[in-house]
Design a protein around this motif. Structure first.
Motif, PDB file in Angstrom:
ATOM      1  N   ALA A  86       0.998  -0.984   0.310  1.00 37.04           N
ATOM      2  CA  ALA A  86      -0.193   0.419  -0.079  1.00 37.04           C
ATOM      3  C   ALA A  86       0.929   1.224   0.312  1.00 37.04           C
ATOM      4  O   ALA A  86       0.470   1.916  -0.667  1.00 37.04           O
ATOM      5  CB  ALA A  86      -1.032  -0.088   1.441  1.00 37.04           C
ATOM      6  N   ASP A  87       1.669   0.919   0.678  1.00 34.70           N
ATOM      7  CA  ASP A  87       2.986   2.000   0.995  1.00 34.70           C
ATOM      8  C   ASP A  87       3.101   2.592  -0.682  1.00 34.70           C
ATOM      9  O   ASP A  87       3.580   3.568  -1.263  1.00 34.70           O
ATOM     10  CB  ASP A  87       4.222   2.368   1.726  1.00 34.70           C
ATOM     11  CG  ASP A  87       3.189   2.371   3.375  1.00 34.70           C
ATOM     12  OD1 ASP A  87       2.361   3.361   3.514  1.00 34.70           O
ATOM     13  OD2 ASP A  87       3.780   1.944   4.518  1.00 34.70           O
ATOM     14  N   TRP A  88       4.152   1.288  -1.483  1.00 32.37           N
ATOM     15  CA  TRP A  88       4.289   1.639  -2.060  1.00 32.37           C
ATOM     16  C   TRP A  88       3.378   2.061  -3.389  1.00 32.37           C
ATOM     17  O   TRP A  88       4.559   2.938  -3.990  1.00 32.37           O
ATOM     18  CB  TRP A  88       5.424  -0.005  -2.612  1.00 32.37           C
ATOM     19  CG  TRP A  88       5.930  -0.064  -3.949  1.00 32.37           C
ATOM     20  CD1 TRP A  88       5.442  -0.891  -5.066  1.00 32.37           C
ATOM     21  CD2 TRP A  88       6.788   1.022  -5.247  1.00 32.37           C
ATOM     22  NE1 TRP A  88       6.376  -0.141  -6.324  1.00 32.37           N
ATOM     23  CE2 TRP A  88       7.185   0.807  -6.206  1.00 32.37           C
ATOM     24  CE3 TRP A  88       7.710   1.926  -4.469  1.00 32.37           C
ATOM     25  CZ2 TRP A  88       8.183   0.816  -6.993  1.00 32.37           C
ATOM     26  CZ3 TRP A  88       8.965   2.693  -4.871  1.00 32.37           C
ATOM     27  CH2 TRP A  88       8.773   1.953  -5.908  1.00 32.37           C
ATOM     28  N   LEU A  89       2.478   1.370  -3.601  1.00 32.48           N
ATOM     29  CA  LEU A  89       1.668   2.192  -4.764  1.00 32.48           C
ATOM     30  C   LEU A  89       1.046   3.182  -4.527  1.00 32.48           C
ATOM     31  O   LEU A  89       0.340   3.792  -5.332  1.00 32.48           O
ATOM     32  CB  LEU A  89       0.840   0.798  -4.587  1.00 32.48           C
ATOM     33  CG  LEU A  89       1.808  -0.063  -5.275  1.00 32.48           C
ATOM     34  CD1 LEU A  89       0.267  -1.439  -5.986  1.00 32.48           C
ATOM     35  CD2 LEU A  89       2.083  -0.034  -6.422  1.00 32.48           C
ATOM     36  N   ALA A  90       1.020   3.856  -3.397  1.00 30.42           N
ATOM     37  CA  ALA A  90       0.603   4.984  -2.646  1.00 30.42           C
ATOM     38  C   ALA A  90       2.089   6.289  -2.986  1.00 30.42           C
ATOM     39  O   ALA A  90       1.574   8.248  -2.251  1.00 30.42           O
ATOM     40  CB  ALA A  90      -0.118   5.201  -1.076  1.00 30.42           C
ATOM     41  N   THR A  91       3.113   5.977  -3.489  1.00 33.19           N
ATOM     42  CA  THR A  91       4.241   6.641  -3.010  1.00 33.19           C
ATOM     43  C   THR A  91       4.801   7.538  -4.473  1.00 33.19           C
ATOM     44  O   THR A  91       4.187   7.026  -5.838  1.00 33.19           O
ATOM     45  CB  THR A  91       5.471   6.538  -3.608  1.00 33.19           C
ATOM     46  OG1 THR A  91       5.836   5.590  -2.410  1.00 33.19           O
ATOM     47  CG2 THR A  91       6.810   6.802  -4.037  1.00 33.19           C
ATOM     48  N   ARG A  92       4.034   8.712  -4.844  1.00 35.52           N
ATOM     49  CA  ARG A  92       4.270   9.505  -5.721  1.00 35.52           C
ATOM     50  C   ARG A  92       5.450   9.296  -6.588  1.00 35.52           C
ATOM     51  O   ARG A  92       6.690   9.751  -5.633  1.00 35.52           O
ATOM     52  CB  ARG A  92       3.854  11.189  -5.749  1.00 35.52           C
ATOM     53  CG  ARG A  92       2.270  11.320  -4.992  1.00 35.52           C
ATOM     54  CD  ARG A  92       1.994  12.717  -5.219  1.00 35.52           C
ATOM     55  NE  ARG A  92       0.234  13.290  -5.052  1.00 35.52           N
ATOM     56  CZ  ARG A  92      -0.583  13.198  -5.908  1.00 35.52           C
ATOM     57  NH1 ARG A  92      -0.365  12.687  -6.541  1.00 35.52           N
ATOM     58  NH2 ARG A  92      -2.072  13.208  -4.426  1.00 35.52           N
ATOM     59  N   GLY A  93       5.092   9.829  -8.297  1.00 39.90           N
ATOM     60  CA  GLY A  93       6.768  10.018  -8.635  1.00 39.90           C
ATOM     61  C   GLY A  93       7.397   8.036  -8.596  1.00 39.90           C
ATOM     62  O   GLY A  93       8.330   8.511  -9.057  1.00 39.90           O
ATOM     63  N   ARG A  94       7.144   7.604  -8.168  1.00 41.15           N
ATOM     64  CA  ARG A  94       7.524   5.971  -8.101  1.00 41.15           C
ATOM     65  C   ARG A  94       7.963   5.887  -9.985  1.00 41.15           C
ATOM     66  O   ARG A  94       7.096   5.838 -10.709  1.00 41.15           O
ATOM     67  CB  ARG A  94       6.749   5.376  -7.623  1.00 41.15           C
ATOM     68  CG  ARG A  94       5.637   4.723  -8.103  1.00 41.15           C
ATOM     69  CD  ARG A  94       4.902   3.504  -7.412  1.00 41.15           C
ATOM     70  NE  ARG A  94       3.140   2.907  -8.196  1.00 41.15           N
ATOM     71  CZ  ARG A  94       2.357   3.940  -8.103  1.00 41.15           C
ATOM     72  NH1 ARG A  94       2.556   4.889  -6.892  1.00 41.15           N
ATOM     73  NH2 ARG A  94       1.095   3.280  -8.266  1.00 41.15           N
ATOM     74  N   PRO A  95       8.542   4.710 -10.424  1.00 41.26           N
ATOM     75  CA  PRO A  95       8.496   4.683 -11.729  1.00 41.26           C
ATOM     76  C   PRO A  95       7.920   3.592 -11.962  1.00 41.26           C
ATOM     77  O   PRO A  95       6.995   2.912 -11.724  1.00 41.26           O
ATOM     78  CB  PRO A  95      10.147   3.603 -11.968  1.00 41.26           C
ATOM     79  CG  PRO A  95      10.205   3.683 -10.695  1.00 41.26           C
ATOM     80  CD  PRO A  95       9.296   3.956  -9.301  1.00 41.26           C
ATOM     81  N   LEU A  96       7.152   4.159 -13.537  1.00 44.01           N
ATOM     82  CA  LEU A  96       6.052   3.492 -13.927  1.00 44.01           C
ATOM     83  C   LEU A  96       6.353   2.734 -14.175  1.00 44.01           C
ATOM     84  O   LEU A  96       5.505   1.145 -14.178  1.00 44.01           O
ATOM     85  CB  LEU A  96       5.334   4.639 -15.008  1.00 44.01           C
ATOM     86  CG  LEU A  96       3.928   3.566 -15.746  1.00 44.01           C
ATOM     87  CD1 LEU A  96       3.170   3.511 -15.214  1.00 44.01           C
ATOM     88  CD2 LEU A  96       4.189   4.450 -16.740  1.00 44.01           C
ATOM     89  N   HIS A  97       7.500   1.510 -15.295  1.00 46.32           N
ATOM     90  CA  HIS A  97       7.645   0.551 -15.805  1.00 46.32           C
ATOM     91  C   HIS A  97       7.983  -0.027 -14.108  1.00 46.32           C
ATOM     92  O   HIS A  97       9.106   0.134 -13.827  1.00 46.32           O
ATOM     93  CB  HIS A  97       8.766   0.892 -16.471  1.00 46.32           C
ATOM     94  CG  HIS A  97       7.651   1.257 -18.103  1.00 46.32           C
ATOM     95  ND1 HIS A  97       7.640   1.009 -18.532  1.00 46.32           N
ATOM     96  CD2 HIS A  97       8.059   2.682 -17.902  1.00 46.32           C
ATOM     97  CE1 HIS A  97       6.933   1.139 -19.738  1.00 46.32           C
ATOM     98  NE2 HIS A  97       7.186   2.651 -19.128  1.00 46.32           N
ATOM     99  N   GLY A  98       7.681  -1.542 -14.551  1.00 47.09           N
ATOM    100  CA  GLY A  98       8.902  -2.111 -13.337  1.00 47.09           C
ATOM    101  C   GLY A  98       7.895  -1.866 -12.121  1.00 47.09           C
ATOM    102  O   GLY A  98       8.623  -2.577 -11.236  1.00 47.09           O
ATOM    103  N   GLN A  99       6.675  -1.265 -11.300  1.00 45.24           N
ATOM    104  CA  GLN A  99       6.249  -1.078 -10.328  1.00 45.24           C
ATOM    105  C   GLN A  99       5.576  -2.068  -9.596  1.00 45.24           C
ATOM    106  O   GLN A  99       5.479  -2.257  -8.335  1.00 45.24           O
ATOM    107  CB  GLN A  99       5.740   0.508 -10.702  1.00 45.24           C
ATOM    108  CG  GLN A  99       4.008  -0.142 -11.329  1.00 45.24           C
ATOM    109  CD  GLN A  99       2.743   1.119 -10.721  1.00 45.24           C
ATOM    110  OE1 GLN A  99       2.870   2.035 -10.211  1.00 45.24           O
ATOM    111  NE2 GLN A  99       2.101   1.231 -12.179  1.00 45.24           N
TER     112      GLN A  99
END
Length: 167
Positions: A86-99
């Motif tokens: 949940a934390d990871w997929l709520a992080t703004r600016g995370r890489p799109l590819h490979g998320q």
């Protein structure tokens, strides 16, 4: 004579709504072969006949363009142990590819969207309507499939700006 209440502020409204515990889910969509995902807690069942589900997506979020372009999407209801996801997929600016590379997923049978293996339940939807909702878009989807996972457990909740459980 009574005094009118103070004008509500977005901060006060956010704090008040933070007192309303919600479940936490991950929404997914596929656009041009690329997986898109985001953590969501603005999820509501709408109707049992037909089966309808709504989600609210911030218009500025990268996922907004994905869900409106794809027309189909998935929802994975998170277990209490999925706080890191949940934390990871709520992080703004995370890489799109490979998320989703570090999250075990499988493809939904009706839409081929990524659905989380460790979810309490997964749902696939086809968008049937969208509505403007201030700085969000309300997306209404017809339910195409539901899978209730055999390994029950506590759900991840969002309350007062933090993830938690009922314990």
């Amino acid at each position: 004579m009574t005094t009118p209440p103070p004008e509500p502020t977005s901060d006060a409204f956010r704090q008040a709504m933070g007192r309303f515990a919600t479940g936490v889910a991950v929404m997914t969509a596929v656009v041009d072969g690329v997986d898109h995902a985001m953590t969501a807690n603005a999820v509501t069942s709408v109707s049992l006949d037909p089966l309808l589900l709504l989600v609210c997506v911030e218009r500025e979020a990268r996922f907004h363009d994905a869900i409106t372009a794809s027309g189909t999407w998935g929802l994975s209801i998170l277990r209490a142990s999925s706080r890191g996801t949940a934390d990871w997929l709520a992080t703004r600016g995370r890489p799109l590819h490979g998320q989703l590379d570090r999250i075990p997923v499988h493809r939904g049978p009706g839409t081929a969207v990524a659905l989380l293996d460790d979810a309490l339940a997964t749902i696939e939807c086809q968008t049937v309507n969208t509505h403007p909702g201030g700085d969000h878009t309300i997306v209404v989807g017809q339910v195409l499939s539901v899978d209730i996972i055999d390994h029950p457990g506590d759900a991840l909740l969002y309350y007062r700006g933090r993830f938690g459980t009922l314990k």
